[in-house]
Design a protein around this motif. Structure first.
Motif, PDB file in Angstrom:
ATOM      1  N   SER A 157       0.742  -1.342  -0.307  1.00 50.70           N
ATOM      2  CA  SER A 157      -0.020  -0.301  -0.528  1.00 50.70           C
ATOM      3  C   SER A 157       0.742   1.168  -0.286  1.00 50.70           C
ATOM      4  O   SER A 157       1.237   0.816   0.895  1.00 50.70           O
ATOM      5  N   HIS A 158       0.125   2.056  -0.950  1.00 49.25           N
ATOM      6  CA  HIS A 158       1.274   3.640  -0.907  1.00 49.25           C
ATOM      7  C   HIS A 158      -0.052   4.876  -1.258  1.00 49.25           C
ATOM      8  O   HIS A 158      -0.235   4.355  -2.433  1.00 49.25           O
ATOM      9  N   GLN A 159       1.019   5.058  -0.322  1.00 46.11           N
ATOM     10  CA  GLN A 159      -0.001   7.268  -0.951  1.00 46.11           C
ATOM     11  C   GLN A 159       0.379   7.872  -1.369  1.00 46.11           C
ATOM     12  O   GLN A 159       1.609   8.183  -0.844  1.00 46.11           O
ATOM     13  N   PHE A 160       0.298   8.231  -3.081  1.00 47.49           N
ATOM     14  CA  PHE A 160       0.989   9.394  -4.003  1.00 47.49           C
ATOM     15  C   PHE A 160       0.621  10.439  -3.336  1.00 47.49           C
ATOM     16  O   PHE A 160      -0.578  10.659  -3.343  1.00 47.49           O
ATOM     17  N   VAL A 161       1.439  11.354  -3.133  1.00 44.21           N
ATOM     18  CA  VAL A 161       0.493  12.852  -2.323  1.00 44.21           C
ATOM     19  C   VAL A 161       1.502  14.006  -3.818  1.00 44.21           C
ATOM     20  O   VAL A 161       3.050  14.185  -3.293  1.00 44.21           O
ATOM     21  N   ALA A 162       1.001  14.337  -4.702  1.00 48.46           N
ATOM     22  CA  ALA A 162       1.505  15.533  -5.441  1.00 48.46           C
ATOM     23  C   ALA A 162       1.313  17.060  -4.727  1.00 48.46           C
ATOM     24  O   ALA A 162       0.126  17.419  -3.728  1.00 48.46           O
ATOM     25  N   HIS A 163       1.944  17.899  -4.850  1.00 51.24           N
ATOM     26  CA  HIS A 163       1.429  19.694  -4.522  1.00 51.24           C
ATOM     27  C   HIS A 163       0.966  20.687  -5.790  1.00 51.24           C
ATOM     28  O   HIS A 163       1.698  19.944  -6.447  1.00 51.24           O
ATOM     29  N   GLY A 164       0.814  21.684  -5.161  1.00 48.85           N
ATOM     30  CA  GLY A 164      -0.110  22.420  -5.842  1.00 48.85           C
ATOM     31  C   GLY A 164      -1.259  22.671  -6.650  1.00 48.85           C
ATOM     32  O   GLY A 164      -1.747  21.614  -5.860  1.00 48.85           O
ATOM     33  N   GLY A 165      -0.637  23.447  -7.889  1.00 46.55           N
ATOM     34  CA  GLY A 165      -2.756  23.282  -8.537  1.00 46.55           C
ATOM     35  C   GLY A 165      -3.457  24.111  -8.186  1.00 46.55           C
ATOM     36  O   GLY A 165      -3.287  24.555  -6.846  1.00 46.55           O
ATOM     37  N   ASP A 166      -4.614  24.349  -8.566  1.00 48.00           N
ATOM     38  CA  ASP A 166      -5.499  25.888  -8.169  1.00 48.00           C
ATOM     39  C   ASP A 166      -6.712  25.401  -7.642  1.00 48.00           C
ATOM     40  O   ASP A 166      -7.185  25.728  -7.372  1.00 48.00           O
ATOM     41  N   GLY A 167      -6.394  23.943  -7.569  1.00 49.66           N
ATOM     42  CA  GLY A 167      -7.659  22.945  -6.580  1.00 49.66           C
ATOM     43  C   GLY A 167      -7.166  21.764  -6.212  1.00 49.66           C
ATOM     44  O   GLY A 167      -6.683  21.115  -5.907  1.00 49.66           O
ATOM     45  N   PRO A 168      -8.210  20.716  -5.321  1.00 51.57           N
ATOM     46  CA  PRO A 168      -7.912  19.612  -4.699  1.00 51.57           C
ATOM     47  C   PRO A 168      -7.592  18.819  -6.533  1.00 51.57           C
ATOM     48  O   PRO A 168      -8.033  18.525  -7.200  1.00 51.57           O
ATOM     49  N   LEU A 169      -6.928  18.185  -5.742  1.00 49.70           N
ATOM     50  CA  LEU A 169      -5.662  16.880  -6.837  1.00 49.70           C
ATOM     51  C   LEU A 169      -6.743  15.846  -6.883  1.00 49.70           C
ATOM     52  O   LEU A 169      -7.032  15.517  -5.758  1.00 49.70           O
ATOM     53  N   GLU A 170      -6.952  15.558  -8.451  1.00 49.96           N
ATOM     54  CA  GLU A 170      -7.168  14.053  -8.610  1.00 49.96           C
ATOM     55  C   GLU A 170      -5.918  13.376  -8.973  1.00 49.96           C
ATOM     56  O   GLU A 170      -5.065  13.936  -9.970  1.00 49.96           O
ATOM     57  N   TYR A 171      -6.630  11.642  -9.097  1.00 48.56           N
ATOM     58  CA  TYR A 171      -4.747  10.519  -8.992  1.00 48.56           C
ATOM     59  C   TYR A 171      -5.535   9.937 -10.439  1.00 48.56           C
ATOM     60  O   TYR A 171      -6.458   9.361  -9.995  1.00 48.56           O
ATOM     61  N   GLY A 172      -4.550   9.495 -11.518  1.00 52.42           N
ATOM     62  CA  GLY A 172      -4.812   8.412 -12.239  1.00 52.42           C
ATOM     63  C   GLY A 172      -3.385   7.604 -12.022  1.00 52.42           C
ATOM     64  O   GLY A 172      -2.149   7.983 -12.293  1.00 52.42           O
ATOM     65  N   PHE A 173      -3.867   6.698 -12.500  1.00 54.17           N
ATOM     66  CA  PHE A 173      -2.680   4.999 -12.446  1.00 54.17           C
ATOM     67  C   PHE A 173      -3.176   4.800 -14.054  1.00 54.17           C
ATOM     68  O   PHE A 173      -4.205   3.801 -14.327  1.00 54.17           O
ATOM     69  N   ALA A 174      -1.213   4.766 -14.481  1.00 50.01           N
ATOM     70  CA  ALA A 174      -1.404   3.959 -15.902  1.00 50.01           C
ATOM     71  C   ALA A 174      -0.662   2.831 -16.159  1.00 50.01           C
ATOM     72  O   ALA A 174       0.581   2.861 -15.878  1.00 50.01           O
ATOM     73  N   PRO A 175      -1.163   1.430 -15.687  1.00 48.71           N
ATOM     74  CA  PRO A 175       0.070   0.004 -16.359  1.00 48.71           C
ATOM     75  C   PRO A 175       0.022   0.021 -17.560  1.00 48.71           C
ATOM     76  O   PRO A 175       0.397   0.805 -18.148  1.00 48.71           O
ATOM     77  N   SER A 176       1.968  -0.349 -17.390  1.00 43.38           N
ATOM     78  CA  SER A 176       2.481  -0.429 -18.386  1.00 43.38           C
ATOM     79  C   SER A 176       2.360  -1.161 -19.139  1.00 43.38           C
ATOM     80  O   SER A 176       1.608  -2.715 -18.932  1.00 43.38           O
ATOM     81  N   ILE A 177       2.220  -1.689 -20.637  1.00 45.25           N
ATOM     82  CA  ILE A 177       1.514  -2.719 -21.531  1.00 45.25           C
ATOM     83  C   ILE A 177       2.079  -3.730 -21.308  1.00 45.25           C
ATOM     84  O   ILE A 177       3.665  -3.752 -21.402  1.00 45.25           O
ATOM     85  N   GLY A 178       2.059  -5.072 -20.796  1.00 46.08           N
ATOM     86  CA  GLY A 178       2.136  -6.528 -21.386  1.00 46.08           C
ATOM     87  C   GLY A 178       2.702  -7.209 -19.522  1.00 46.08           C
ATOM     88  O   GLY A 178       2.622  -7.867 -20.009  1.00 46.08           O
ATOM     89  N   PHE A 179       1.484  -6.710 -18.662  1.00 47.92           N
ATOM     90  CA  PHE A 179       1.053  -7.904 -17.596  1.00 47.92           C
ATOM     91  C   PHE A 179      -0.513  -7.561 -16.793  1.00 47.92           C
ATOM     92  O   PHE A 179      -0.696  -6.157 -17.761  1.00 47.92           O
ATOM     93  N   ASP A 180      -0.869  -8.260 -16.532  1.00 44.57           N
ATOM     94  CA  ASP A 180      -2.194  -7.923 -16.435  1.00 44.57           C
ATOM     95  C   ASP A 180      -2.112  -7.020 -13.740  1.00 44.57           C
ATOM     96  O   ASP A 180      -2.149  -7.837 -13.459  1.00 44.57           O
ATOM     97  N   ALA A 181      -2.369  -5.770 -14.424  1.00 38.44           N
ATOM     98  CA  ALA A 181      -1.654  -5.167 -13.690  1.00 38.44           C
ATOM     99  C   ALA A 181      -3.371  -5.499 -12.473  1.00 38.44           C
ATOM    100  O   ALA A 181      -3.474  -5.205 -11.061  1.00 38.44           O
ATOM    101  N   LEU A 182      -4.192  -5.577 -12.748  1.00 39.44           N
ATOM    102  CA  LEU A 182      -5.498  -5.512 -12.375  1.00 39.44           C
ATOM    103  C   LEU A 182      -5.913  -6.679 -11.524  1.00 39.44           C
ATOM    104  O   LEU A 182      -6.394  -7.024 -10.663  1.00 39.44           O
ATOM    105  N   LYS A 183      -4.601  -7.342 -11.858  1.00 42.72           N
ATOM    106  CA  LYS A 183      -4.692  -9.234 -10.885  1.00 42.72           C
ATOM    107  C   LYS A 183      -4.473  -8.937  -9.995  1.00 42.72           C
ATOM    108  O   LYS A 183      -4.832  -9.703  -8.243  1.00 42.72           O
ATOM    109  N   TRP A 184      -3.123  -8.125  -9.399  1.00 45.80           N
ATOM    110  CA  TRP A 184      -2.492  -7.921  -7.943  1.00 45.80           C
ATOM    111  C   TRP A 184      -2.573  -6.549  -7.621  1.00 45.80           C
ATOM    112  O   TRP A 184      -2.653  -6.655  -6.234  1.00 45.80           O
ATOM    113  N   PHE A 185      -3.181  -5.592  -8.553  1.00 46.94           N
ATOM    114  CA  PHE A 185      -2.812  -4.042  -7.926  1.00 46.94           C
ATOM    115  C   PHE A 185      -4.575  -3.516  -8.009  1.00 46.94           C
ATOM    116  O   PHE A 185      -5.522  -3.624  -9.066  1.00 46.94           O
ATOM    117  N   SER A 186      -5.081  -2.895  -6.949  1.00 44.70           N
ATOM    118  CA  SER A 186      -5.880  -2.032  -6.796  1.00 44.70           C
ATOM    119  C   SER A 186      -5.981  -0.368  -6.674  1.00 44.70           C
ATOM    120  O   SER A 186      -5.128  -0.501  -6.446  1.00 44.70           O
TER     121      SER A 186
END
Length: 623
Positions: A157-186
């Motif tokens: 488990s890891h909480q990613f935190v960025a800074h700055g911006g004009d308002g609340p930040l939202e996060y997106g995750f792009a797993p690299s092609i070539g493995f089934d990340a959905l099987k192990w991570f959420s």
């Protein structure tokens, strides 16, 4: 007290300057549309500032101010600008611009401490929002990712935190092609990535933080490492470079050959031979801790004290050399786990590859042929030879009718190859020998004739071609006369076959390939294609006699007759010189359909007359 120019005043100055520019442009004939648009854009940009919070010296409530980017003028304070004069100066150059905090009549308009500044901007009551970049604390790139590690089967488990911006930040995750990340991570848009991976490997993510206007990416890699050692196996090789044959031995002692074929009771090795052994340790999820190599220097022992064991630290393998015949057990310990490896030291059983005890092979005359007779087991080198069906040894340098012509056997590789030309059915054996062991593989080779290229035609005075004189074809399709029988038969070239008016000749023909093999049965059966015989003289009487598979031609007209024989796409022709006169009076009877010689095949008749043997020799000699 000196303060910054109020926003309303700055906007007034900006719009005033714009109006003045329009007036000047109209005097000199320049269009104003572009200037107005450009000035408006500049004014809007310049009003963006960084909002800060200030606290007064007496501790009263903070006052929010906007740090100016550049002084401007609000056009609302001067509705009718004079285009020919600077609004800040008089005609004599005296500066009449009000000081900060003063009105035009000189009174001080600065609000008292703790009193909010009154905005003079009629269009807005609040300062515009700031445009702040989104940033990460730790730099990263696609080629230099931030690495996190986790053990297979453990929670991540890891909480990613960025800074700055004009308002609340939202996060997106792009797993690299070539493995089934959905099987192990959420993951979610709150920046939390979690999971419980069980397969060892490196998992790459691109983590995006955004305020919907600005985006920043952090590149990370999650490395899943093996868990604690739980099971052990062993990889055993017969060559130092890892080539086959090789075996995988499980913790329970099952020996599985890498080439398949099912489990064996022990790893085989010849006396004086060596085996190379490496441990394969796995965690709870069958992840190898070490692949084919040992994770650390392990311990290997043998139940036979005469065996020689040598550790190779460069390859993490054990080399064991076996001196005496017999069964023994190797004991391997690695990462606190122990297993046994059964080994059988004996001459490996020599056997031909494949389960059948014989090989049935078909090929065609004139076609290149190759057949590999491989073996397993034995002690190298293995030598191969040919034997006839009676068990006698074949001489590979000597031609023999019991094996196909032009075939040779490589004594070292067991490859039987060549280009046979004589059709037939051949039975012999390939013998493999290794040390004191010998194995035999029966071989049945059928060589079929090639395509029909010509006809072998014989002509005689009776259906079975019996008698002292017959005619046929020699080299170059030359018509020949054959006299005599058996080995004493002779021949000479002729231009035509003589016959008296009213007499008959009988024609027998067989289609042949380029190597002299009959492409149709020598003794045809009912239903087989019959030759078609024609004459250049229409009055000749041509009759096919199926009982003897011969064609009778009777010549009622005296002249030169050209006879054509056609069968299976091939043809042959010959001339017959018919001379006037009565039929022959040599005592032979005209053919009545009865076979006075009995059920003799025409091939036997040819051998009796010597014609077949003679023609075959002539063609072989000149072929």
């Amino acid at each position: 007290m000196k303060q910054s120019t109020p926003p309303a005043l700055r906007r007034t100055a900006a719009f005033g300057a714009t109006v003045a520019l329009v007036a000047v442009s109209s005097v000199i004939g320049i269009g104003t549309t572009a200037a107005v648009a450009d000035t408006a854009e500049t004014s809007a940009t310049s009003t963006s500032g960084a909002a800060t919070t200030a606290t007064t010296g007496d501790g009263t409530a903070p006052t929010t101010v906007v740090e100016p980017a550049a002084p401007t003028t609000d056009p609302a304070t001067d509705a009718t600008p004079t285009p020919t004069a600077d609004p800040a100066d008089t005609a004599d150059g005296t500066d009449v611009t009000p000081a900060a905090g003063d009105t035009a009549d000189g009174t001080d308009s600065t609000p008292a401490a703790g009193t909010p500044a009154e905005s003079t901007d009629p269009t807005s009551d609040a300062a515009p929002a700031a445009d702040a970049a989104v940033t990460w604390d730790q730099p990263s790139s696609r080629t230099n990712r931030i690495v996190y590690t986790v053990t297979a089967g453990s929670d991540f488990s890891h909480q990613f935190v960025a800074h700055g911006g004009d308002g609340p930040l939202e996060y997106g995750f792009a797993p690299s092609i070539g493995f089934d990340a959905l099987k192990w991570f959420s993951w979610g848009d709150d920046g939390l990535l979690s999971g419980k991976p069980t397969v060892v490997g490196a998992y790459d993510f691109d983590v995006l933080a955004t305020d919907t206007r600005n985006t920043a990416t952090q590149y990370v890699r999650i490395i899943v490492e093996p868990g604690a050692a739980e099971t052990i196996g062993a990889q055993v090789y017969s060559h130092e470079d890892g080539h086959n044959p090789s075996w995988f031995v499980s913790a329970g002692g099952d020996v599985d050959p890498s080439g398949g074929g099912g489990l064996v009771t022990a790893v085989p090795v010849a006396p004086g031979g060596s085996l190379w052994t490496s441990a394969a340790v796995f965690d709870h999820y069958s992840n190898p801790l070490n692949g084919p190599e040992m994770p650390s220097e392990s311990v290997l022992t043998s139940s036979d004290p005469d065996d020689v064991l040598v550790w190779n630290a460069d390859t993490n393998t054990w080399k064991t050399t076996f001196t005496a015949r017999g069964d023994r057990t190797l004991t391997l310990t690695s990462e606190g786990l122990t297993m046994t490896i059964p080994v059988s030291v004996e001459d490996p059983t020599l056997a031909f590859v494949g389960s059948p005890t014989s090989n049935d092979v078909r090929t065609t005359a004139g076609k290149a042929f190759s057949e590999q007779f491989g073996t397993t087991g034995g002690i190298e080198p293995v030598r191969y030879s040919l034997q006839y069906s009676d068990g006698s040894e074949a001489d590979p340098t000597h031609a023999d009718a019991r094996i196909p012509d032009h075939l040779t056997l490589d004594r070292e590789t067991g490859v039987l190859s060549g280009t046979p030309t004589i059709a037939g059915d051949y039975r012999f054996a390939v013998v493999a020998t290794s040390g004191t062991q010998t194995v035999r593989r029966e071989v049945h080779v059928v060589v079929t004739p090639g395509a029909t290229t010509h006809l072998q035609t014989f002509i005689g005075p009776n259906p079975q071609l019996l008698g002292n004189t017959t005619w046929g074809y020699g080299p170059g399709d030359q018509l020949i006369r054959i006299d005599g029988t058996g080995e004493s038969a002779t021949h000479e070239d002729v231009d035509s076959i003589p016959v008296r008016q009213g007499d008959s000749l009988y024609v027998k023909t067989t289609p042949m390939d380029a190597w002299g093999n009959a492409t149709a049965p020598v003794e045809p059966a009912p239903g087989d294609p019959a030759p078609k015989v024609t004459s250049s003289i229409g009055s000749d009487q041509v009759t096919f006699l199926p009982s003897v598979w011969s064609t009778q031609i009777r010549f009622p007209h005296a002249s030169v007759h050209t006879i054509t024989v056609a069968l299976d796409g091939a043809t042959s022709t010959f001339d017959v010189s018919v001379t006037p006169g009565s039929s022959s009076s040599d005592g032979s009877l005209a053919y009545t359909g009865a076979d006075e010689s009995g059920p003799l095949a025409w091939a036997l008749g040819l051998l009796a007359s010597g014609a077949g043997l003679l023609v075959w020799r002539l063609r072989r000699r000149h072929g």
